[in-house]
Design an enzyme around this catalytic site. Structure first.
Site, mmCIF file in Angstrom:
data_model
loop_
_atom_site.group_PDB
_atom_site.id
_atom_site.type_symbol
_atom_site.label_atom_id
_atom_site.label_comp_id
_atom_site.label_asym_id
_atom_site.label_seq_id
_atom_site.Cartn_x
_atom_site.Cartn_y
_atom_site.Cartn_z
ATOM 1 N N VAL A 279 37.742 25.652 36.711
ATOM 2 C CA VAL A 279 37.680 25.850 35.262
ATOM 3 C C VAL A 279 37.899 24.507 34.593
ATOM 4 O O VAL A 279 38.907 23.845 34.815
ATOM 5 C CB VAL A 279 38.749 26.847 34.773
ATOM 6 N N GLY B 59 40.412 27.019 42.094
ATOM 7 C CA GLY B 59 40.745 27.995 43.122
ATOM 8 C C GLY B 59 39.622 28.084 44.119
ATOM 9 O O GLY B 59 38.650 27.307 44.074
ATOM 10 N N ASP C 215 43.545 43.541 36.330
ATOM 11 C CA ASP C 215 44.570 42.537 36.613
ATOM 12 C C ASP C 215 45.317 42.148 35.342
ATOM 13 O O ASP C 215 45.449 40.965 35.012
ATOM 14 C CB ASP C 215 43.946 41.303 37.268
ATOM 15 N N LEU D 294 41.206 22.492 33.858
ATOM 16 C CA LEU D 294 42.219 23.469 33.477
ATOM 17 C C LEU D 294 42.797 24.175 34.694
ATOM 18 O O LEU D 294 43.925 24.637 34.675
ATOM 19 C CB LEU D 294 41.627 24.502 32.521
ATOM 20 N N LYS E 15 33.953 28.047 33.326
ATOM 21 C CA LYS E 15 34.179 28.424 34.712
ATOM 22 C C LYS E 15 32.912 28.191 35.513
ATOM 23 O O LYS E 15 31.858 28.709 35.170
ATOM 24 C CB LYS E 15 34.583 29.891 34.802
ATOM 25 N N MET F 294 37.247 30.176 44.436
ATOM 26 C CA MET F 294 35.951 30.633 43.952
ATOM 27 C C MET F 294 35.287 29.666 42.984
ATOM 28 O O MET F 294 34.133 29.852 42.632
ATOM 29 C CB MET F 294 36.090 32.002 43.298
ATOM 30 N N GLY F 295 36.027 28.675 42.528
ATOM 31 C CA GLY F 295 35.417 27.747 41.595
ATOM 32 C C GLY F 295 36.446 26.938 40.846
ATOM 33 O O GLY F 295 37.615 26.871 41.240
#
Length: 351
Positions: free
Chosen positions: A29, A24, A137, A21, A43, A26-27
């Protein structure tokens, strides 16, 4: 959705991975399917972040808090393993588009839709704040649209990630154009910051424009702190409410509960979106109905010389015009009846 890569896991706990999906720094999805057939957005945090003891502790805390959020308009965490080598969590999934995509493709939402949107998102933020969390956010990309109301995503968990990564490098937490003046100044935001961001989202949904304009990040942040928002294009009933949310002084903004009361109006949830967005949701739902079949069961050899028995995979359906029409028609039922919501956590969608 993009195909899985060779480095992606094929299974995590009880979930079979179907595709990517987003990804990025950090990981990643992934879209997963449970043994019972439910879809989930999974995630997976990069192991390098998991090695940071402070990060892992924040991650544990935020997962625990996120499970306490009770709102039909906020996406819930349904599963997690905070102790894994690569920590992961799963949220429910729906194929609805984010507000940004809907506005880009179909134009601004009508007044009654924005009023309803604001009331339901205020209810979601009220639940997040009651659980002791701050979203930090709220933006068009973090609000998904569905026939029975919006879904707020990324709540709470983004706080754990930002505390470790962004704040440590003196970066502004949030999305310029949708964050509060206190966030633009690098201060720690509270619930009032979420209300300010929601006001920006409502202005964008109603006009297709950000209330503090676009351009270089520094210029947008400066205007957020010092300039009056541009609200002239907002419909009359929305303008004073959004202006209240966008007060420079956080103490002068309404709480999420007060905002929900301000937006109370006899507008039913059913049919709250314009027809073009309903069609967009149906198209996405149809694609979900065409997900891959469950893979064949594999039996390992019993001993030396034995052969591996593999069950034959189910035959692919023959796609007739009648079947294709049925697929599209079933999309509405998938979206309306689903309790799942699409979730992305600080990552970009595949293009």
């Amino acid at each position: 959705m993009a195909p899985l890569r060779p480095t992606d896991p094929s299974r995590i706990a009880g979930y079979r991975m179907l595709g990517r999906l987003g990804a990025g720094g950090m990981g990643v999805v992934l879209l997963g399917r449970s043994a019972g057939g439910a879809l989930a957005a999974v995630k997976i945090i990069h192991p390098s972040y998991a090695q940071d003891a402070a990060f892992r502790e924040r991650f544990r805390r935020e997962v625990r808090l996120a499970r306490q959020v009770r709102s039909r308009y906020a996406v819930p965490v349904v599963d997690a393993d905070t102790e894994a080598l690569a920590p992961w969590l799963a949220t429910e999934f729906v194929p609805g588009p984010p507000i940004g995509e809907a506005v880009d493709r179909t134009g601004p939402l009508p007044e009654h839709s924005v009023l309803r949107l604001g009331r339901m998102l205020a209810e979601a933020l009220e639940a997040v704040h009651t659980a002791g969390m701050v979203h930090r956010d709220v933006k068009p990309g973090n609000v998904l649209l569905a026939p029975d109301g919006p879904r707020l995503i990324d709540f709470g968990i983004a706080r754990a990630l930002d505390d470790t990564v962004l704040t440590a490098t003196d970066m502004v937490v949030g999305s310029p154009g949708f964050l509060a003046p206190e966030q633009a100044r690098g201060e720690q935001p509270g619930p009032a910051g979420d209300v300010f961001s929601l006001g920006c989202v409502l202005a964008y949904a109603a006009t297709g424009e950000r209330p503090f304009g676009a351009g270089p990040v520094e210029a947008v942040l400066y205007r957020t702190v010092h300039d009056t928002p541009r609200l002239d294009a907002l419909p009359g009933p929305l303008r004073p409410v959004v202006a209240h949310c966008l007060a420079k002084d956080a103490a002068r903004r309404p709480t999420a509960a007060e905002l929900r009361a301000l937006l109370t109006r006899d507008t039913p949830a059913e049919g709250w979106l314009p027809a073009p967005i309903d069609r967009l949701i149906a198209e996405r739902s149809a694609r979900m109905l065409a997900l891959p079949d469950i893979e064949a069961t594999r039996v390992e050899p019993a001993g030396p010389g034995a052969t591996t028995a593999v069950t034959a995979p189910p035959a692919r359906p023959h796609w007739t015009r009648r079947r294709t029409l049925a697929l599209v028609a079933g999309a509405a039922a998938l979206t309306a009846g689903s309790t799942t919501a699409f979730w992305l956590l600080g990552v970009d969608r595949p293009t």
